[in-house]
Design an enzyme around this catalytic site. Structure first.
Site: not given
Length: 355
Positions: A241, A315, A317
Protein backbone atom coordinates in the site's frame (compact mmCIF):
# COMPACT_ATOMS: atom_id res chain seq x y z
CA UNK A 1 -30.91 -18.43 17.33
CA UNK A 2 -32.27 -15.36 19.08
CA UNK A 3 -35.98 -14.48 19.00
CA UNK A 4 -36.98 -12.62 15.85
CA UNK A 5 -38.20 -9.62 17.84
CA UNK A 6 -34.79 -9.25 19.49
CA UNK A 7 -32.92 -9.40 16.18
CA UNK A 8 -35.36 -6.87 14.72
CA UNK A 9 -34.72 -4.57 17.68
CA UNK A 10 -30.95 -4.77 17.13
CA UNK A 11 -31.41 -4.06 13.42
CA UNK A 12 -33.64 -1.03 14.02
CA UNK A 13 -31.28 0.27 16.70
CA UNK A 14 -28.30 -0.10 14.34
CA UNK A 15 -30.08 1.74 11.55
CA UNK A 16 -31.17 4.45 13.97
CA UNK A 17 -27.60 4.96 15.21
CA UNK A 18 -26.37 5.19 11.61
CA UNK A 19 -28.92 7.73 10.44
CA UNK A 20 -28.87 9.93 13.53
CA UNK A 21 -25.08 10.12 13.62
CA UNK A 22 -25.05 10.88 9.87
CA UNK A 23 -27.55 13.67 10.52
CA UNK A 24 -25.17 15.13 13.12
CA UNK A 25 -22.32 15.02 10.58
CA UNK A 26 -24.57 16.69 8.02
CA UNK A 27 -25.40 19.51 10.48
CA UNK A 28 -21.74 20.11 11.32
CA UNK A 29 -20.86 20.08 7.60
CA UNK A 30 -23.46 22.76 6.90
CA UNK A 31 -22.55 24.86 9.96
CA UNK A 32 -18.86 24.95 9.06
CA UNK A 33 -19.21 24.89 5.27
CA UNK A 34 -17.63 28.32 4.72
CA UNK A 35 -14.71 27.52 7.04
CA UNK A 36 -14.08 24.17 5.34
CA UNK A 37 -14.45 25.79 1.92
CA UNK A 38 -11.68 28.25 2.71
CA UNK A 39 -9.38 25.51 3.96
CA UNK A 40 -10.08 22.70 1.48
CA UNK A 41 -11.68 24.45 -1.53
CA UNK A 42 -14.94 22.54 -1.67
CA UNK A 43 -16.12 21.89 -5.21
CA UNK A 44 -19.36 23.33 -6.58
CA UNK A 45 -21.39 21.26 -9.04
CA UNK A 46 -25.02 20.84 -10.11
CA UNK A 47 -25.40 17.11 -9.38
CA UNK A 48 -27.36 17.60 -6.13
CA UNK A 49 -28.97 20.98 -6.50
CA UNK A 50 -25.80 23.02 -6.14
CA UNK A 51 -24.52 21.36 -2.95
CA UNK A 52 -20.78 21.65 -2.51
CA UNK A 53 -18.65 18.53 -2.61
CA UNK A 54 -15.82 17.37 -0.35
CA UNK A 55 -12.94 16.84 -2.83
CA UNK A 56 -10.28 15.65 -0.39
CA UNK A 57 -10.46 11.89 -1.10
CA UNK A 58 -7.69 11.72 -3.72
CA UNK A 59 -8.33 8.13 -4.79
CA UNK A 60 -12.02 8.67 -5.51
CA UNK A 61 -11.43 11.88 -7.47
CA UNK A 62 -8.50 10.42 -9.43
CA UNK A 63 -10.39 7.35 -10.64
CA UNK A 64 -13.57 9.35 -11.18
CA UNK A 65 -11.78 11.73 -13.54
CA UNK A 66 -10.18 8.78 -15.32
CA UNK A 67 -13.57 7.10 -15.62
CA UNK A 68 -15.19 10.18 -17.13
CA UNK A 69 -12.51 10.28 -19.82
CA UNK A 70 -11.95 6.60 -20.52
CA UNK A 71 -14.59 4.31 -19.03
CA UNK A 72 -17.06 4.47 -21.92
CA UNK A 73 -14.32 3.74 -24.44
CA UNK A 74 -13.02 0.93 -22.24
CA UNK A 75 -16.41 -0.79 -22.18
CA UNK A 76 -17.02 -0.27 -25.90
CA UNK A 77 -13.57 -1.58 -26.80
CA UNK A 78 -13.89 -4.52 -24.48
CA UNK A 79 -17.35 -5.38 -25.81
CA UNK A 80 -16.03 -5.32 -29.39
CA UNK A 81 -13.06 -7.55 -28.56
CA UNK A 82 -15.26 -9.90 -26.51
CA UNK A 83 -17.78 -10.33 -29.33
CA UNK A 84 -14.99 -10.87 -31.84
CA UNK A 85 -13.61 -13.61 -29.60
CA UNK A 86 -17.07 -15.17 -29.44
CA UNK A 87 -17.35 -15.28 -33.23
CA UNK A 88 -13.89 -16.82 -33.54
CA UNK A 89 -14.80 -19.42 -30.91
CA UNK A 90 -17.89 -20.33 -32.94
CA UNK A 91 -15.88 -20.76 -36.12
CA UNK A 92 -13.35 -22.92 -34.29
CA UNK A 93 -16.25 -24.99 -32.91
CA UNK A 94 -15.34 -24.19 -29.32
CA UNK A 95 -17.93 -23.60 -26.55
CA UNK A 96 -19.51 -20.19 -26.92
CA UNK A 97 -18.33 -17.63 -24.40
CA UNK A 98 -21.67 -15.83 -24.18
CA UNK A 99 -24.35 -14.73 -26.62
CA UNK A 100 -24.73 -11.03 -27.53
CA UNK A 101 -28.09 -11.00 -25.71
CA UNK A 102 -26.53 -12.43 -22.54
CA UNK A 103 -23.65 -9.97 -22.72
CA UNK A 104 -26.05 -7.06 -23.15
CA UNK A 105 -28.07 -8.20 -20.13
CA UNK A 106 -24.92 -8.56 -18.01
CA UNK A 107 -23.72 -5.13 -19.16
CA UNK A 108 -27.05 -3.43 -18.41
CA UNK A 109 -27.34 -4.93 -14.91
CA UNK A 110 -23.70 -4.24 -14.11
CA UNK A 111 -23.82 -0.63 -15.28
CA UNK A 112 -27.06 -0.10 -13.36
CA UNK A 113 -25.41 -1.28 -10.15
CA UNK A 114 -22.29 0.81 -10.79
CA UNK A 115 -24.37 3.94 -11.37
CA UNK A 116 -26.32 3.36 -8.14
CA UNK A 117 -23.10 2.89 -6.12
CA UNK A 118 -21.48 5.92 -7.78
CA UNK A 119 -24.56 8.04 -7.05
CA UNK A 120 -24.55 6.94 -3.40
CA UNK A 121 -20.83 7.72 -2.99
CA UNK A 122 -21.32 11.15 -4.55
CA UNK A 123 -24.33 11.83 -2.34
CA UNK A 124 -22.23 11.04 0.74
CA UNK A 125 -19.44 13.49 -0.14
CA UNK A 126 -21.99 16.18 -0.98
CA UNK A 127 -23.98 15.85 2.25
CA UNK A 128 -21.16 15.01 4.68
CA UNK A 129 -17.69 16.53 4.49
CA UNK A 130 -16.18 13.63 6.45
CA UNK A 131 -12.77 13.68 4.78
CA UNK A 132 -12.33 17.42 5.26
CA UNK A 133 -13.53 17.24 8.88
CA UNK A 134 -11.07 14.45 9.63
CA UNK A 135 -8.30 16.74 8.40
CA UNK A 136 -9.62 19.77 10.30
CA UNK A 137 -9.04 20.97 13.89
CA UNK A 138 -12.82 20.71 14.25
CA UNK A 139 -12.36 17.00 14.90
CA UNK A 140 -11.18 17.89 18.41
CA UNK A 141 -14.36 19.81 19.28
CA UNK A 142 -17.34 18.18 17.56
CA UNK A 143 -19.85 16.26 19.66
CA UNK A 144 -19.41 12.55 20.35
CA UNK A 145 -22.42 11.77 18.14
CA UNK A 146 -20.74 13.65 15.30
CA UNK A 147 -17.44 11.92 16.01
CA UNK A 148 -19.11 8.52 15.77
CA UNK A 149 -20.96 9.54 12.63
CA UNK A 150 -17.71 10.66 11.01
CA UNK A 151 -16.14 7.27 11.72
CA UNK A 152 -19.14 5.41 10.27
CA UNK A 153 -19.35 7.72 7.27
CA UNK A 154 -15.63 7.34 6.55
CA UNK A 155 -15.62 3.55 6.59
CA UNK A 156 -18.94 3.25 4.72
CA UNK A 157 -17.76 5.64 2.01
CA UNK A 158 -14.63 3.50 1.69
CA UNK A 159 -16.89 0.48 1.21
CA UNK A 160 -19.12 2.12 -1.43
CA UNK A 161 -16.07 3.52 -3.21
CA UNK A 162 -14.62 0.06 -3.61
CA UNK A 163 -17.93 -1.34 -4.81
CA UNK A 164 -17.40 1.01 -7.75
CA UNK A 165 -13.65 0.50 -8.18
CA UNK A 166 -13.87 -3.30 -7.90
CA UNK A 167 -17.20 -3.42 -9.71
CA UNK A 168 -15.75 -2.19 -13.02
CA UNK A 169 -13.21 -5.01 -13.52
CA UNK A 170 -15.72 -7.51 -12.09
CA UNK A 171 -18.19 -6.49 -14.78
CA UNK A 172 -15.55 -6.89 -17.50
CA UNK A 173 -14.77 -10.37 -16.21
CA UNK A 174 -18.45 -11.35 -16.32
CA UNK A 175 -18.68 -10.11 -19.90
CA UNK A 176 -15.90 -12.60 -20.70
CA UNK A 177 -17.75 -15.43 -18.99
CA UNK A 178 -15.38 -15.47 -16.02
CA UNK A 179 -16.33 -15.49 -12.33
CA UNK A 180 -14.78 -12.55 -10.46
CA UNK A 181 -14.08 -12.58 -6.72
CA UNK A 182 -17.08 -11.47 -4.64
CA UNK A 183 -17.38 -7.71 -4.13
CA UNK A 184 -16.66 -6.31 -0.66
CA UNK A 185 -19.06 -7.19 2.12
CA UNK A 186 -20.72 -4.21 3.82
CA UNK A 187 -18.48 -2.96 6.62
CA UNK A 188 -21.52 -2.37 8.86
CA UNK A 189 -21.89 -6.16 9.07
CA UNK A 190 -18.22 -6.74 9.99
CA UNK A 191 -17.63 -7.77 13.59
CA UNK A 192 -14.07 -9.17 13.57
CA UNK A 193 -10.61 -8.52 12.16
CA UNK A 194 -10.50 -11.93 10.49
CA UNK A 195 -13.88 -11.33 8.83
CA UNK A 196 -12.79 -7.91 7.57
CA UNK A 197 -9.65 -9.29 5.97
CA UNK A 198 -11.41 -12.32 4.56
CA UNK A 199 -14.51 -10.68 3.07
CA UNK A 200 -13.70 -7.07 2.19
CA UNK A 201 -11.08 -7.64 -0.51
CA UNK A 202 -11.50 -11.34 -1.32
CA UNK A 203 -9.04 -11.24 -4.20
CA UNK A 204 -6.30 -9.72 -2.04
CA UNK A 205 -7.04 -12.19 0.76
CA UNK A 206 -6.74 -15.17 -1.60
CA UNK A 207 -3.52 -13.76 -3.06
CA UNK A 208 -1.97 -13.23 0.39
CA UNK A 209 -2.91 -16.71 1.58
CA UNK A 210 -1.66 -18.45 -1.56
CA UNK A 211 1.52 -16.50 -2.30
CA UNK A 212 2.68 -15.07 1.04
CA UNK A 213 1.19 -16.80 4.10
CA UNK A 214 1.36 -20.45 2.97
CA UNK A 215 4.86 -20.22 1.38
CA UNK A 216 6.11 -18.77 4.68
CA UNK A 217 4.83 -21.84 6.51
CA UNK A 218 1.42 -20.61 7.65
CA UNK A 219 -0.06 -22.59 10.52
CA UNK A 220 2.07 -25.68 9.83
CA UNK A 221 5.08 -24.50 11.83
CA UNK A 222 3.63 -24.15 15.29
CA UNK A 223 2.56 -21.05 17.19
CA UNK A 224 5.76 -19.05 16.62
CA UNK A 225 5.78 -19.92 12.92
CA UNK A 226 2.13 -18.85 12.60
CA UNK A 227 2.83 -15.53 14.31
CA UNK A 228 5.84 -14.90 12.06
CA UNK A 229 3.97 -15.86 8.88
CA UNK A 230 1.07 -13.59 9.82
CA UNK A 231 3.42 -10.72 10.69
CA UNK A 232 5.26 -11.03 7.38
CA UNK A 233 1.94 -11.10 5.53
CA UNK A 234 0.86 -7.84 7.13
CA UNK A 235 4.31 -6.38 6.44
CA UNK A 236 3.78 -7.24 2.78
CA UNK A 237 0.36 -5.54 2.87
CA UNK A 238 1.91 -2.38 4.32
CA UNK A 239 4.63 -2.38 1.67
CA UNK A 240 2.02 -3.06 -1.05
CA UNK A 241 0.00 0.00 0.00
CA UNK A 242 2.97 2.36 0.05
CA UNK A 243 5.01 1.65 3.19
CA UNK A 244 4.29 4.95 4.96
CA UNK A 245 4.47 5.33 8.73
CA UNK A 246 0.66 5.38 9.00
CA UNK A 247 0.48 2.14 6.99
CA UNK A 248 3.06 0.35 9.15
CA UNK A 249 1.10 1.38 12.24
CA UNK A 250 -2.17 0.22 10.66
CA UNK A 251 -0.70 -3.11 9.56
CA UNK A 252 0.84 -3.74 12.99
CA UNK A 253 -2.41 -2.98 14.79
CA UNK A 254 -4.37 -5.25 12.46
CA UNK A 255 -1.82 -8.02 12.94
CA UNK A 256 -2.32 -7.60 16.69
CA UNK A 257 -6.10 -7.72 16.27
CA UNK A 258 -6.01 -10.88 14.15
CA UNK A 259 -3.58 -12.51 16.59
CA UNK A 260 -5.71 -11.74 19.65
CA UNK A 261 -8.85 -13.01 17.90
CA UNK A 262 -7.11 -16.21 16.83
CA UNK A 263 -5.85 -16.76 20.38
CA UNK A 264 -9.33 -16.19 21.82
CA UNK A 265 -10.85 -18.57 19.28
CA UNK A 266 -8.32 -21.29 20.18
CA UNK A 267 -9.09 -20.79 23.84
CA UNK A 268 -12.86 -21.06 23.28
CA UNK A 269 -12.36 -24.20 21.19
CA UNK A 270 -10.62 -26.01 24.03
CA UNK A 271 -12.75 -28.89 25.20
CA UNK A 272 -12.94 -27.84 28.86
CA UNK A 273 -13.95 -24.26 27.96
CA UNK A 274 -16.49 -25.39 25.38
CA UNK A 275 -18.08 -27.86 27.79
CA UNK A 276 -18.22 -25.26 30.55
CA UNK A 277 -19.95 -22.73 28.30
CA UNK A 278 -22.39 -25.37 27.07
CA UNK A 279 -23.19 -26.46 30.62
CA UNK A 280 -23.82 -23.01 32.10
CA UNK A 281 -25.01 -20.92 29.15
CA UNK A 282 -27.95 -21.47 26.83
CA UNK A 283 -27.44 -21.09 23.03
CA UNK A 284 -29.04 -17.63 23.24
CA UNK A 285 -26.73 -16.59 26.08
CA UNK A 286 -23.68 -17.84 24.14
CA UNK A 287 -24.83 -15.81 21.15
CA UNK A 288 -25.09 -12.69 23.31
CA UNK A 289 -21.65 -13.38 24.77
CA UNK A 290 -20.32 -13.67 21.22
CA UNK A 291 -21.82 -10.28 20.34
CA UNK A 292 -20.42 -8.73 23.53
CA UNK A 293 -16.89 -9.89 22.71
CA UNK A 294 -17.40 -8.89 19.07
CA UNK A 295 -18.38 -5.35 20.09
CA UNK A 296 -14.95 -4.89 21.71
CA UNK A 297 -13.25 -6.30 18.63
CA UNK A 298 -15.33 -4.10 16.32
CA UNK A 299 -14.44 -0.96 18.27
CA UNK A 300 -10.75 -1.68 17.75
CA UNK A 301 -11.35 -2.68 14.11
CA UNK A 302 -12.93 0.70 13.36
CA UNK A 303 -10.28 2.58 15.34
CA UNK A 304 -7.36 0.82 13.65
CA UNK A 305 -8.81 1.27 10.19
CA UNK A 306 -9.30 4.99 10.85
CA UNK A 307 -5.51 5.06 11.11
CA UNK A 308 -5.42 3.72 7.55
CA UNK A 309 -8.07 6.14 6.29
CA UNK A 310 -7.10 9.27 8.19
CA UNK A 311 -3.64 8.78 9.64
CA UNK A 312 -2.14 8.19 13.09
CA UNK A 313 -3.28 11.57 14.43
CA UNK A 314 -6.92 10.82 13.60
CA UNK A 315 -6.60 7.47 15.38
CA UNK A 316 -5.10 9.19 18.45
CA UNK A 317 -7.94 11.72 18.50
CA UNK A 318 -10.56 8.97 18.52
CA UNK A 319 -8.68 7.01 21.18
CA UNK A 320 -8.40 10.05 23.42
CA UNK A 321 -11.97 11.27 23.01
CA UNK A 322 -13.80 7.93 23.08
CA UNK A 323 -11.71 5.73 25.37
CA UNK A 324 -9.81 8.13 27.64
CA UNK A 325 -11.74 11.39 28.00
CA UNK A 326 -15.06 9.64 27.32
CA UNK A 327 -14.70 6.90 29.95
CA UNK A 328 -17.03 5.52 31.18
CA UNK A 329 -20.25 6.76 29.58
CA UNK A 330 -19.10 7.52 26.03
CA UNK A 331 -17.03 4.34 25.88
CA UNK A 332 -19.84 2.14 27.18
CA UNK A 333 -22.36 3.82 24.88
CA UNK A 334 -20.16 3.13 21.86
CA UNK A 335 -19.72 -0.49 22.91
CA UNK A 336 -23.49 -0.74 23.39
CA UNK A 337 -24.11 0.52 19.87
CA UNK A 338 -21.51 -1.88 18.49
CA UNK A 339 -23.15 -4.71 20.45
CA UNK A 340 -26.25 -4.14 18.31
CA UNK A 341 -24.13 -3.95 15.14
CA UNK A 342 -22.43 -7.21 16.09
CA UNK A 343 -25.73 -9.05 16.45
CA UNK A 344 -26.72 -7.86 12.97
CA UNK A 345 -23.34 -8.87 11.56
CA UNK A 346 -23.40 -12.32 13.14
CA UNK A 347 -26.91 -12.97 11.82
CA UNK A 348 -25.85 -11.74 8.37
CA UNK A 349 -22.76 -13.97 8.36
CA UNK A 350 -24.73 -17.04 9.39
CA UNK A 351 -27.39 -16.37 6.75
CA UNK A 352 -25.48 -15.13 3.70
CA UNK A 353 -21.79 -16.06 3.97
CA UNK A 354 -21.02 -18.85 1.51
CA UNK A 355 -17.23 -18.56 1.32
Amino acid sequence: MLPQWELTLYLLASLGFHFYSFYEVYKVSREHEDELDQEFELEMDTLFGGLKKDPTDFEWNFWLEWGKRSLVWLFLGHAAVSQLATLLAKKMQQPELSSPKQSLCILAKGLGRLLCWWWLAELMVHLMFMHALHSSPLLESVSCWTLGGLALAQVLFFYVKYLVLFGVPALLMRLDGLKPPPLPRCVSTMFSFTGMWRYFDVGLHNFLIRYVYIPLGGSQRGLLGTLLSTAMTFAFVSYWHGSYEDLWCWATLNWLGVTVESGAQRLLERRCVRETLTRYLSPQARRRLHALLASCSTSMLILFNLVFLGGIQVGKTYWDRIFLQGWPWVTLSVLGFLYCYSHVGIAWAQTYTVL
